[in-house]
Design an enzyme around this catalytic site. Structure first.
Site, short mmCIF file in Angstrom:
data_model
loop_
_atom_site.label_atom_id
_atom_site.label_comp_id
_atom_site.label_asym_id
_atom_site.label_seq_id
_atom_site.Cartn_x
_atom_site.Cartn_y
_atom_site.Cartn_z
CG ASN A 6 -1.82 1.15 1.33
OD1 ASN A 6 -1.43 2.29 1.12
ND2 ASN A 6 -3.08 0.89 1.63
CG HIS A 9 0.86 6.27 4.90
ND1 HIS A 9 -0.14 7.19 5.09
CD2 HIS A 9 0.47 5.16 5.57
CE1 HIS A 9 -1.08 6.67 5.86
NE2 HIS A 9 -0.73 5.43 6.16
NE ARG A 17 7.33 22.07 1.88
CZ ARG A 17 8.64 22.18 2.06
NH1 ARG A 17 9.25 21.50 3.00
NH2 ARG A 17 9.36 22.97 1.30
CG HIS A 42 -8.45 3.98 1.02
ND1 HIS A 42 -8.67 3.82 2.36
CD2 HIS A 42 -9.66 4.30 0.48
CE1 HIS A 42 -9.95 4.03 2.63
NE2 HIS A 42 -10.57 4.34 1.51
NE ARG A 44 -9.64 8.16 4.15
CZ ARG A 44 -9.79 7.25 5.12
NH1 ARG A 44 -8.92 6.28 5.24
NH2 ARG A 44 -10.77 7.33 5.96
NE ARG A 48 -7.85 11.13 5.34
CZ ARG A 48 -8.33 10.52 6.44
NH1 ARG A 48 -7.53 9.77 7.15
NH2 ARG A 48 -9.57 10.65 6.79
CD GLU A 69 -7.22 -0.30 1.32
OE1 GLU A 69 -7.58 0.67 2.01
OE2 GLU A 69 -6.21 -0.95 1.54
CB THR A 99 -5.72 4.28 9.30
OG1 THR A 99 -5.59 3.23 8.34
CG2 THR A 99 -5.76 3.66 10.69
CB THR A 100 -9.54 1.39 7.16
OG1 THR A 100 -9.19 2.05 5.94
CG2 THR A 100 -10.87 0.69 6.98
CD GLU A 150 -7.25 -6.18 3.07
OE1 GLU A 150 -7.42 -5.77 1.91
OE2 GLU A 150 -6.58 -5.55 3.92
CG HIS A 190 -5.57 -2.00 9.32
ND1 HIS A 190 -5.12 -1.38 10.45
CD2 HIS A 190 -6.06 -1.04 8.50
CE1 HIS A 190 -5.36 -0.08 10.34
NE2 HIS A 190 -5.93 0.15 9.16
N GLY A 212 1.14 -1.56 4.40
CA GLY A 212 1.56 -0.21 4.04
C GLY A 212 2.54 0.36 5.04
#
Ligand code: PXP
Length: 240
Positions: A6, A9, A17, A42, A44, A48, A69, A99-100, A150, A190, A212
């Site tokens: 994942n 991040h 930035r 993911h 979202r 984000r 995701e 997070t989820t 999952e 996760h 991730g």
């Protein structure tokens, strides 16, 4: 057991930035070279981290597989049907969460999820449901046509004390076996990391892990190649 990375991040850091680096696409392509079996992002609702352009570029450029995701909302389902990832993993999504936070409640949202799965299937996309290791949720996932599940491993990862850890792991083992008996593919994710992965690479019903945070964090210290190869080594060390 396959390992999908994942890269959300990397985009989180880029967006901090509002500039272009680090680029999650380059990161994903390098991760493929170092041996991951797929890339997970993911998209979202609040964008984000990963954005629409990232998803489209990844779709064009990666050569392993794309696991998107996503929440089962109208907007994101339309994007998925347009982009056609190999896999759509449906997750619950709350705006305020960091997070989820847990699995989908398939039972309480059965008709909406059934329709969402069917729309994604019409676009030739396999569908996974991110759920707790709960037999009733797995039965519901199977009933509405999910291709795989999952299993949410967050409660296991956060458990403290040997008994609690064992209890959470046992739920995952039982859930994985049950899902396999129903003909579902089984992924897990996760909170998995370089220490706890040893509890998973021995569960033969788990086909794939989605990781991730731990790998991205390690890559900052030791570089992406080593972070990935170390994880692959651990995964393969006990695979049956
Ligand atoms: N699987 C799902 C469904 C997730 O939402 C996440 C977090 O983005 C992961 C796996 C990976 O979790 P972690 O970053 O803790 O490895």
């Amino acid at each position: 057991m396959r390992f999908c990375l994942n890269v959300d991040h990397v985009a989180t850091l880029r967006n901090a930035r509002g500039e272009e680096q680090p680029d999650p696409i380059t990161f994903a392509l390098m991760a493929e070279q170092f041996g991951v079996d797929g890339i997970v992002v993911h998209l979202r609702e609040d964008r984000r981290h990963i954005n629409d352009r990232d998803v489209r570029l990844l779709r064009e450029l990666i050569t392993t597989k794309l696991d998107l995701e996503m929440a089962a909302t109208e907007e994101i389902i339309q994007i998925a049907c347009d982009v056609v990832p190999e896999l759509a993993t449906l997750v619950p999504e709350k705006r305020q969460e960091l997070t989820t936070e847990g699995g989908l409640n398939v039972i309480d949202n059965i008709e909406h999820l059934r329709t969402s799965i069917s729309r994604l299937h019409d676009a030739d996309i396999a569908v996974s449901l991110f759920i707790e290791p709960d037999i009733n949720q797995i039965d519901a996932a199977s009933e509405i046509g999910a291709d795989l599940i999952e299993i949410h491993t967050g409660n296991y990862a956060n458990a403290l004390g040997e008994d609690n850890i064992f209890e959470e792991l046992d739920k995952i083992r039982i859930a994985a076996k049950h899902a396999k008996k129903l003909g579902l593919g089984v992924n897990a994710g996760h909170g998995l990391n370089y220490l706890n992965i040893k509890d998973f690479n021995v569960i033969k019903e788990i086909d794939e892990v989605s990781i991730g945070q731990a790998v991205i964090a390690r890559a900052i210290f030791v570089g992406l190649e080593k972070a990935i190869k170390d994880m692959i080594g651990l995964i393969n060390s006990a695979s049956v």
